[in-house]
Design a protein around this motif. Sequence first.
Motif, short mmCIF file in Angstrom:
data_model
loop_
_atom_site.label_atom_id
_atom_site.label_comp_id
_atom_site.label_asym_id
_atom_site.label_seq_id
_atom_site.Cartn_x
_atom_site.Cartn_y
_atom_site.Cartn_z
N PRO A 123 0.83 -1.21 0.00
CA PRO A 123 0.00 0.00 0.00
C PRO A 123 0.86 1.25 0.00
CG PRO A 123 -0.19 -1.17 2.10
CD PRO A 123 0.70 -1.99 1.21
N HIS A 124 0.30 2.33 -0.52
CA HIS A 124 1.00 3.61 -0.51
C HIS A 124 1.28 3.99 0.94
CE1 HIS A 124 1.83 7.87 -0.97
NE2 HIS A 124 2.02 7.64 -2.26
N PRO A 125 2.49 4.45 1.25
CA PRO A 125 2.85 4.74 2.64
C PRO A 125 2.02 5.88 3.26
CG PRO A 125 4.61 5.42 1.15
CD PRO A 125 3.61 4.66 0.33
N ARG A 126 1.43 6.71 2.44
CA ARG A 126 0.62 7.83 2.96
C ARG A 126 -0.86 7.67 2.67
NH1 ARG A 126 3.57 12.77 3.59
NH2 ARG A 126 1.81 13.25 4.90
N ALA A 127 -1.30 6.44 2.37
CA ALA A 127 -2.70 6.20 2.02
C ALA A 127 -3.64 6.64 3.14
CB ALA A 127 -2.93 4.73 1.69
N ALA A 128 -3.31 6.33 4.38
CA ALA A 128 -4.17 6.73 5.51
C ALA A 128 -4.20 8.25 5.64
CB ALA A 128 -3.69 6.09 6.80
N ASP A 129 -3.05 8.91 5.46
CA ASP A 129 -3.02 10.37 5.53
C ASP A 129 -3.88 11.00 4.44
OD1 ASP A 129 -1.22 10.25 7.66
OD2 ASP A 129 0.53 10.45 6.36
N LEU A 130 -3.84 10.44 3.24
CA LEU A 130 -4.68 10.94 2.15
C LEU A 130 -6.15 10.77 2.48
CD1 LEU A 130 -2.68 9.55 -0.90
CD2 LEU A 130 -3.10 11.97 -0.40
N ALA A 131 -6.53 9.60 3.01
CA ALA A 131 -7.93 9.35 3.36
C ALA A 131 -8.39 10.32 4.45
CB ALA A 131 -8.11 7.90 3.83
#
Length: 131
Positions: A97-105
């Motif tokens: 997964p993208h390392p910043r996926a949670a930050d983007l969400a």
Amino acid sequence: MNRLLRGPDGRHWQERVDRFDKEVKQWVYELTAAVQNPATGRWTADSRGERITVTGIPDRAGYTEISADPLHEPHIARLYHLVAEVTADFKQQTGAPHPRAADLAHALEDVAMRTQQLRRRPRNPPPRRGR
């Protein structure tokens, strides 16, 4: 309507009950785990989800209010789907997964909540007196 909150750990909750606890002299909030419908984007309480108690006002304990229907605004929905495509492509290409996926969400949730707050504001506030 009960508020939806994102906790300091990134988990989502629906505020169910609040009461004033005279012993500790603070408000106590009961929160129920929330789940997001992948098709509509709407958040609802999980009837079988975990329940926790937060002493004090959740906003001061690192909880952030989010929109129950973040995809209601078409521009936000479009942005949400574009970010989902980009993060899915990244995962497909790299296998992780993208390392910043949670930050983007979380950033998208914050923008959706802001647009909801702006919709609630009166368009033409009454004139100020005494100026």
